[in-house]
Design a protein around this motif. Structure first.
Motif, PDB file in Angstrom:
ATOM      1  N   ILE A 132       0.834  -1.213   0.000  1.00  0.00           N
ATOM      2  CA  ILE A 132       0.000   0.000   0.000  1.00  0.00           C
ATOM      3  C   ILE A 132       0.869   1.265   0.000  1.00  0.00           C
ATOM      4  CG2 ILE A 132      -0.396  -0.045   2.535  1.00  0.00           C
ATOM      5  CD1 ILE A 132      -3.204   1.017   1.911  1.00  0.00           C
ATOM      6  N   GLN A 133       1.932   1.279   0.791  1.00  0.00           N
ATOM      7  CA  GLN A 133       2.784   2.488   0.823  1.00  0.00           C
ATOM      8  C   GLN A 133       3.669   2.591  -0.420  1.00  0.00           C
ATOM      9  OE1 GLN A 133       4.897   3.023   4.528  1.00  0.00           O
ATOM     10  NE2 GLN A 133       3.012   3.276   5.698  1.00  0.00           N
ATOM     11  N   MET A 134       4.164   1.439  -0.897  1.00  0.00           N
ATOM     12  CA  MET A 134       5.027   1.505  -2.098  1.00  0.00           C
ATOM     13  C   MET A 134       4.216   2.013  -3.289  1.00  0.00           C
ATOM     14  SD  MET A 134       7.555  -1.824  -1.917  1.00  0.00           S
ATOM     15  CE  MET A 134       6.329  -3.080  -1.743  1.00  0.00           C
ATOM     16  N   ALA A 135       2.981   1.474  -3.432  1.00  0.00           N
ATOM     17  CA  ALA A 135       2.189   1.830  -4.618  1.00  0.00           C
ATOM     18  C   ALA A 135       1.600   3.232  -4.526  1.00  0.00           C
ATOM     19  CB  ALA A 135       1.081   0.803  -4.806  1.00  0.00           C
ATOM     20  N   HIS A 138       5.035   5.432  -5.123  1.00  0.00           N
ATOM     21  CA  HIS A 138       4.858   5.188  -6.566  1.00  0.00           C
ATOM     22  C   HIS A 138       6.076   4.458  -7.129  1.00  0.00           C
ATOM     23  CE1 HIS A 138       1.274   7.544  -6.331  1.00  0.00           C
ATOM     24  NE2 HIS A 138       1.966   8.543  -5.794  1.00  0.00           N
ATOM     25  N   LYS A 139       6.463   3.385  -6.422  1.00  0.00           N
ATOM     26  CA  LYS A 139       7.598   2.591  -6.884  1.00  0.00           C
ATOM     27  C   LYS A 139       7.244   1.115  -6.796  1.00  0.00           C
ATOM     28  CE  LYS A 139      11.345   5.744  -5.810  1.00  0.00           C
ATOM     29  NZ  LYS A 139      11.155   6.479  -7.032  1.00  0.00           N
ATOM     30  N   ALA A 147       6.514  -2.711   7.951  1.00  0.00           N
ATOM     31  CA  ALA A 147       6.872  -4.128   7.739  1.00  0.00           C
ATOM     32  C   ALA A 147       5.765  -5.080   8.166  1.00  0.00           C
ATOM     33  CB  ALA A 147       8.155  -4.446   8.497  1.00  0.00           C
ATOM     34  N   SER A 148       5.039  -4.721   9.244  1.00  0.00           N
ATOM     35  CA  SER A 148       4.035  -5.662   9.760  1.00  0.00           C
ATOM     36  C   SER A 148       2.858  -5.809   8.799  1.00  0.00           C
ATOM     37  CB  SER A 148       3.535  -5.199  11.128  1.00  0.00           C
ATOM     38  OG  SER A 148       3.080  -3.872  11.026  1.00  0.00           O
ATOM     39  N   ARG A 149       2.673  -4.887   7.854  1.00  0.00           N
ATOM     40  CA  ARG A 149       1.586  -5.042   6.869  1.00  0.00           C
ATOM     41  C   ARG A 149       2.146  -5.424   5.498  1.00  0.00           C
ATOM     42  NH1 ARG A 149      -2.473  -0.300   6.476  1.00  0.00           N
ATOM     43  NH2 ARG A 149      -0.567   0.936   6.249  1.00  0.00           N
TER      44      ARG A 149
END
Ligand code: KIV
Ligand code: ZN
Length: 506
Positions: free
Chosen positions: A104-107, A111-112, A142-144
């Motif tokens: 969720i955070q990367m996307a 945006h990577k 990390a936990s998600r």
């Protein structure tokens, strides 16, 4: 016995949440107390985030002798350069590099793609490593995240030189058994994990930050990231005092130790609360005012007969002062000095003389001066050091008529400046009169009054926050007259604001 490294992030994650800016002297004062407390690592700030934070990290790095001083950086070269610039004078510097690892955070934030994140983590840990041996890496959220991705990114980070791998439960989502299990899985599935210390960083959104951290210790984590009074983003971080006292009290279960000098806990808690303006809830474990108070008759009876009947920790073990000595107007310098030492204050001769004069003045108004009164009074004296304007006198009329205030301030050159104003109430009138002299546009965002101790003669303590140009400043004032306390709190906030502007050369 194996040691658990205590990594304190009060000055970074804690300050981030304070809703207020701590100036570098305030950060240094907290850092010095953390050093006395014996924390192993102090995360002093996020240097790229503001020039003020950069200066604070630099100052702390220069002044502290014992702990590792750590600076936070995102996984990019600019952040890392700044972090290194700020910590390079520390005796033991550390750079802490982090990057989002959950889908969720990367996307949606970075945006990577996962592969790009892997590559960045690896190259930026290597980049930090060119500066310093001690590099910590955190896969944020990390936990998600997908556990297999976490194993891969941790392995890459260690291969690039990370000496500590920190597993954050960034949004406080994990459950204790699950989080402990995750740490065990990391031990099993990251081939090079033996070359790094496993650390955990838990947030308290579900009230489980301490439980999750302890579960991780049981599973092999040997560094815990935490804050004094549990302050931090949103619901806060794992509380240092709860982690340390759990490990100390239940050594039979954890079989590890910390290097914390537990007698300094209470002082650290008071200082952080005082400086950040975050009160400690009365029932807070270890440091709340009720933590060692027994109300029920049965409990009181038990404690009188044998304290251990209802006390699992001796209050003195965490530095809660035992008020055997009652101070009043007949008490002299010696008794006052001793009480200050018991409360953990070491004041310069000049500060001591000012505090003693204030104590005498208070003792004239109050029959008994309590420890809380003394803490409040010493804090009050320390606050006056950075004053540009000083509150000299004030006079207020309120009640049936129109609330009116007249104030006299001493200006920057010691000149006397007087003005008066009408207001909707006495405090409003005082603030308006002060504004007519100081002339710094700001808005009041928080105003709280509480009494320092019980009783009709108690001192009132006022905490306010004012906002100016998007920055929030805390002010505190204490006095037996709450209008005067309110005026002192406002002057304190304005003086901080002015000091900040002066330091920027505005
Ligand atoms: O909560 C978090 O994930 C953090 C990281 C920067 C470690 O604070
Ligand atoms: Zn955090």
């Amino acid at each position: 016995m194996e040691k658990v490294i205590i990594f304190d992030t009060t000055l970074r994650d804690g300050e981030q949440a304070a809703g207020t800016t701590l100036n570098k002297e305030e950060k240094l004062e907290i850092a010095r107390q953390l050093e006395k407390l014996g924390v192993d690592v102090i995360e002093a700030g996020f240097p790229v985030s503001s020039p003020g934070d950069f200066d604070a990290v630099k100052l702390i790095s220069r002044q502290l002798k014992e702990p590792v001083v750590c600076a936070l950086a995102r996984a990019n070269s600019k952040d890392i350069d700044k972090a290194w610039e700020a910590v390079k004078q520390a005796r033991s510097p550390r750079i802490h590099v982090f990057i989002s690892a959950s889908q969720i955070q990367m996307a949606h934030q970075l945006h990577k793609s996962p592969e790009e994140v892997l590559q960045l983590a690896s190259s930026m840990v290597a980049y930090a490593k060119r500066y310093v041996h001690d590099v910590e890496f955190s896969p944020m959220d990390a936990s998600r995240a997908d556990p297999v991705f976490v194993y891969r990114i941790c392995e890459q980070a260690i291969k690039s030189g990370a000496t500590t791998i920190n597993i954050p439960d960034t949004v406080g989502y994990a459950m204790p058994e699950e989080f402990g299990g995750f740490i065990s899985d990391i031990c099993e599935n990251v081939p090079s994990i033996g070359r790094a210390i496993i650390s955990v960083h838990c947030h308290n959104d579900l009230g489980l930050a301490v439980a999750n951290s302890l579960a991780a210790v049981n599973a092999g984590a040997r560094q815990v990231e935490c804050t004094i009074n549990g302050i931090g983003e949103r619901a806060g971080n794992a509380s240092l005092e709860e982690i340390v006292m759990s490990i100390t009290t239940r050594q039979d279960l954890y079989k590890v130790e910390t290097g914390i000098k537990t007698e300094q806990i209470y002082r650290a808690s008071r200082l952080v609360s005082e400086i950040t303006g975050f009160p400690v809830q009365p029932n807070k474990a270890i440091v709340g005012v009720n933590a060692f108070r027994h109300q029920s008759g049965i409990h009181q009876d038990g404690v009188i007969k044998m304290p251990k009947t209802y006390e699992i920790i001796e209050p003195q073990k965490v530095g809660v002062p035992s008020s055997s000595l009652v101070l009043g107007k007949l008490s002299g310098r010696h008794a006052f000095k001793e009480r200050l030492a018991e409360l953990g204050f070491t004041l310069s001769e000049e500060d001591f003389s000012r505090a003693f004069a204030a104590f005498k003045e208070l003792a004239d108004k109050k029959r008994i001066v309590t420890d809380r009164d003394i803490e409040s009074l010493v804090a009050e004296e320390k606050r006056t050091i950075v004053e540009v304007y000083h509150l000299d006198r004030l006079q207020v009329t309120c009640g049936a008529g129109i609330p009116t205030a007249a104030v006299v301030l001493s200006g920057p050159e010691g000149e006397k400046l007087a003005d008066a104003a009408l207001g909707t109430g006495p405090v409003d009138a005082v603030y308006k009169a002060i504004n007519r002299i100081v002339k710094v546009p700001n808005s009041l965002t928080e105003f709280t009054v509480k009494s320092v101790t019980e009783g009709i003669d108690a001192m009132g303590e006022v905490l306010i926050r004012v906002e100016s140009e998007g920055i929030s400043y805390t002010g505190r004032g204490a006095d037996t007259d709450i209008i005067t306390a309110s005026a002192k709190a406002y002057m304190n906030a304005l003086n901080r604001l002015l000091a900040e502007r002066n330091s920027k050369g505005e």
